[in-house]
Write an enzyme that holds these catalytic residues in place. Structure first.
Site, PDB file in Angstrom:
ATOM      1  N   TYR A   1      50.071  16.156  -5.922  1.00 12.78           N
ATOM      2  CA  TYR A   1      50.658  15.518  -4.754  1.00 12.78           C
ATOM      3  C   TYR A   1      52.006  14.950  -5.184  1.00 12.78           C
ATOM      4  O   TYR A   1      52.087  14.256  -6.211  1.00 12.78           O
ATOM      5  CB  TYR A   1      49.773  14.364  -4.258  1.00 12.78           C
ATOM      6  CG  TYR A   1      48.384  14.764  -3.830  1.00 12.78           C
ATOM      7  CD1 TYR A   1      48.134  15.205  -2.532  1.00 12.78           C
ATOM      8  CD2 TYR A   1      47.309  14.686  -4.721  1.00 12.78           C
ATOM      9  CE1 TYR A   1      46.857  15.556  -2.125  1.00 12.78           C
ATOM     10  CE2 TYR A   1      46.035  15.038  -4.333  1.00 12.78           C
ATOM     11  CZ  TYR A   1      45.803  15.476  -3.035  1.00 12.78           C
ATOM     12  OH  TYR A   1      44.549  15.835  -2.634  1.00 12.78           O
TER      13      TYR A   1
ATOM     14  N   LYS B   1      50.249  24.042  -0.464  1.00 11.84           N
ATOM     15  CA  LYS B   1      48.877  24.134   0.055  1.00 11.84           C
ATOM     16  C   LYS B   1      48.690  23.141   1.196  1.00 11.84           C
ATOM     17  O   LYS B   1      49.049  21.972   1.069  1.00 11.84           O
ATOM     18  CB  LYS B   1      47.876  23.828  -1.067  1.00 11.84           C
ATOM     19  CG  LYS B   1      46.421  23.838  -0.634  1.00 11.84           C
ATOM     20  CD  LYS B   1      45.512  23.559  -1.821  1.00 11.84           C
ATOM     21  CE  LYS B   1      44.052  23.565  -1.419  1.00 11.84           C
ATOM     22  NZ  LYS B   1      43.692  22.385  -0.582  1.00 11.84           N
TER      23      LYS B   1
ATOM     24  N   ALA C   1      38.407  17.533  -6.915  1.00 11.53           N
ATOM     25  CA  ALA C   1      38.471  16.379  -7.805  1.00 11.53           C
ATOM     26  C   ALA C   1      37.135  16.134  -8.508  1.00 11.53           C
ATOM     27  O   ALA C   1      36.074  16.562  -8.041  1.00 11.53           O
ATOM     28  CB  ALA C   1      38.862  15.136  -7.005  1.00 11.53           C
TER      29      ALA C   1
ATOM     30  N   SER D   1      45.306  26.043   4.705  1.00  7.52           N
ATOM     31  CA  SER D   1      44.147  25.195   4.406  1.00  7.52           C
ATOM     32  C   SER D   1      44.177  23.963   5.280  1.00  7.52           C
ATOM     33  O   SER D   1      45.241  23.424   5.572  1.00  7.52           O
ATOM     34  CB  SER D   1      44.195  24.776   2.926  1.00  7.52           C
ATOM     35  OG  SER D   1      43.257  23.748   2.647  1.00  7.52           O
TER      36      SER D   1
ATOM     37  N   SER E   1      42.865  20.103 -10.635  1.00  7.28           N
ATOM     38  CA  SER E   1      43.348  19.071  -9.732  1.00  7.28           C
ATOM     39  C   SER E   1      44.087  17.958 -10.458  1.00  7.28           C
ATOM     40  O   SER E   1      43.755  17.608 -11.593  1.00  7.28           O
ATOM     41  CB  SER E   1      42.147  18.474  -8.977  1.00  7.28           C
ATOM     42  OG  SER E   1      42.520  17.345  -8.225  1.00  7.28           O
TER      43      SER E   1
ATOM     44  N   THR F   1      50.025  20.075  -2.809  1.00  6.63           N
ATOM     45  CA  THR F   1      49.277  19.816  -1.588  1.00  6.63           C
ATOM     46  C   THR F   1      50.159  19.006  -0.643  1.00  6.63           C
ATOM     47  O   THR F   1      50.611  17.917  -0.981  1.00  6.63           O
ATOM     48  CB  THR F   1      47.978  19.055  -1.896  1.00  6.63           C
ATOM     49  OG1 THR F   1      47.162  19.868  -2.741  1.00  6.63           O
ATOM     50  CG2 THR F   1      47.210  18.750  -0.620  1.00  6.63           C
TER      51      THR F   1
ATOM     52  N   ARG G   1      38.842  17.668   5.183  1.00 11.84           N
ATOM     53  CA  ARG G   1      38.794  16.313   4.651  1.00 11.84           C
ATOM     54  C   ARG G   1      39.992  15.452   5.059  1.00 11.84           C
ATOM     55  O   ARG G   1      40.077  14.292   4.664  1.00 11.84           O
ATOM     56  CB  ARG G   1      38.693  16.366   3.120  1.00 11.84           C
ATOM     57  CG  ARG G   1      37.391  16.982   2.649  1.00 11.84           C
ATOM     58  CD  ARG G   1      37.417  17.352   1.180  1.00 11.84           C
ATOM     59  NE  ARG G   1      37.446  16.214   0.294  1.00 11.84           N
ATOM     60  CZ  ARG G   1      36.387  15.482  -0.060  1.00 11.84           C
ATOM     61  NH1 ARG G   1      35.193  15.765   0.449  1.00 11.84           N
ATOM     62  NH2 ARG G   1      36.499  14.475  -0.901  1.00 11.84           N
TER      63      ARG G   1
ATOM     64  N   HIS H   1      42.381  21.423   4.111  1.00 11.33           N
ATOM     65  CA  HIS H   1      41.900  20.514   3.069  1.00 11.33           C
ATOM     66  C   HIS H   1      40.369  20.412   3.095  1.00 11.33           C
ATOM     67  O   HIS H   1      39.792  19.358   2.849  1.00 11.33           O
ATOM     68  CB  HIS H   1      42.519  19.128   3.251  1.00 11.33           C
ATOM     69  CG  HIS H   1      42.700  18.367   1.967  1.00 11.33           C
ATOM     70  ND1 HIS H   1      43.926  18.060   1.448  1.00 11.33           N
ATOM     71  CD2 HIS H   1      41.800  17.838   1.102  1.00 11.33           C
ATOM     72  CE1 HIS H   1      43.786  17.370   0.325  1.00 11.33           C
ATOM     73  NE2 HIS H   1      42.495  17.223   0.097  1.00 11.33           N
TER      74      HIS H   1
END
Length: 353
Positions: A126, A220, A71, A242, A98, A152, A247, A244
């Protein structure tokens, strides 16, 4: 470039890019797990110099290093996402722009195509609890010429990030916005809507998304092998292993540790990518040997962007491409598919033979 980026960035923005959830164990483990692995080279293979292209959904003949979705690139450098897109296009790498980009997807795509008309661009999103919002985002990605969608799926809620809480960083500063969220259904005219993380989102929502678009859809944030099997059964075009970038769930394993079981569950039916902790060509080759078709890099791209703008991103991708080719050659492989799992061993552990 990491050091240069830290010196140049506002400390609050540095913490946003570098920080992770909880005590940041998952962030550190993404890199540390690679350090616990070694590569066993094969010799006298007669392969010649190694090639470094792979075929990915919506991106044939691309670098095996994908720019992962991150981001707010304008917080790293005023040139923002368009600079990243131009550098990725010049390198022959896929950029995943993103949903939380500080530049709208159409402008990012135009920047990439100004360098290479056939440049592949993926759009990350998302799934939103209001289907009309998701549909409009997909429509914009299609209109921009994006070649795949990356959904995601590891974010039913925002991760708790101590650095951002300490700094009070929970929104963009004045003059910046998540431009893809502007003028969406239900939002204020000319204004932006927040990105909503919803624990109610399910495989049914992903199914509904796939019914609205012809673009290939990758998911993802998969770490569990059973979720990988479900994703294959749902007909997705690819899976990205992943956590993330550490995070979301601090208790999650390192991405490279989760990769082999996911790759086994998928069994070659669709591409599996690895995102998290990749910092060198040796890391790229290790992931390829353990079942990845390609890897994503996030923070290193931001370091390059913050340090030197477009030129810095280009340097990051060039170094990873050159290192990957060099390590593949040293491992006796002619291409990205030539390294095998038996060439990855744990450091300090006796070989099975």
């Amino acid at each position: 470039m990491r050091d240069q980026a830290r010196a140049r960035l506002d400390p609050v923005h540095w913490d946003f890019f570098e920080g992770g959830a909880g005590g940041e164990q998952a962030v550190g483990e993404n890199e540390a797990a690679f350090c616990r692995l070694a590569l066993l080279p094969r010799v006298l293979r007669g392969t010649g110099p190694a090639g470094t292209t792979v075929d990915l959904p919506g991106a044939p003949g691309t670098l095996p290093v994908v720019v992962a979705p991150t981001a707010f690139h304008k917080l790293a450098h005023p040139a923002g996402e368009p600079a990243t897109a131009r550098a990725a296009a010049a390198a022959g790498a896929v950029m995943t722009t993103s949903m939380a980009s500080t530049t709208a997807v159409g402008e990012v795509a135009a920047a990439a195509r100004s360098v290479r008309p056939e440049a592949a661009l993926w759009f990350q999103l998302y799934l939103q609890p209001e289907p009309a919002v998701t549909r409009e985002l997909v429509r914009r990605a299609e209109a921009a010429g994006c070649t795949a969608l990356v959904v995601t799926v590891d974010s039913p809620a925002f991760g708790r990030r101590a650095r951002d809480d300490r700094n009070g960083f929970h929104d963009l500063p004045p003059g910046y916005a998540a431009e893809n969220m502007r003028d969406l259904p239900g939002g204020p005219p000319g204004g932006t809507r927040p990105i909503v993380m919803s624990p109610a989102v399910s495989w049914a929502d992903l199914r509904a998304l796939r019914a609205t678009t012809e673009l290939p859809v990758l998911v993802k944030g998969v770490l569990h092998p059973e979720d990988a099997r479900i994703a294959v059964a749902e007909g997705v075009a690819g899976i990205i292993v992943s956590n993330h970038g550490g995070r979301q769930l601090d208790a999650a394993p390192a991405a490279i540790e989760a990769l082999p079981p996911v790759a086994d569950a998928v069994a070659g039916r669709i591409p599996v990518l690895l995102d998290g902790g990749v910092r060198s060509g040796a890391d790229v080759v290790t992931a390829l040997a353990l079942g990845a078709a390609a890897v994503g890099v996030g923070r290193p791209v931001l370091w390059g962007l913050a340090a030197e703008g477009e030129r810095g991103v280009a340097r990051v991708l060039a170094e990873l491409r050159e290192e990957t080719a060099h390590v593949l050659t040293l491992c006796g492989s002619a291409d990205c598919a030539g390294v095998t799992r038996d060439q990855v061993v744990s450091r300090g552990v006796a070989a099975p033979w």
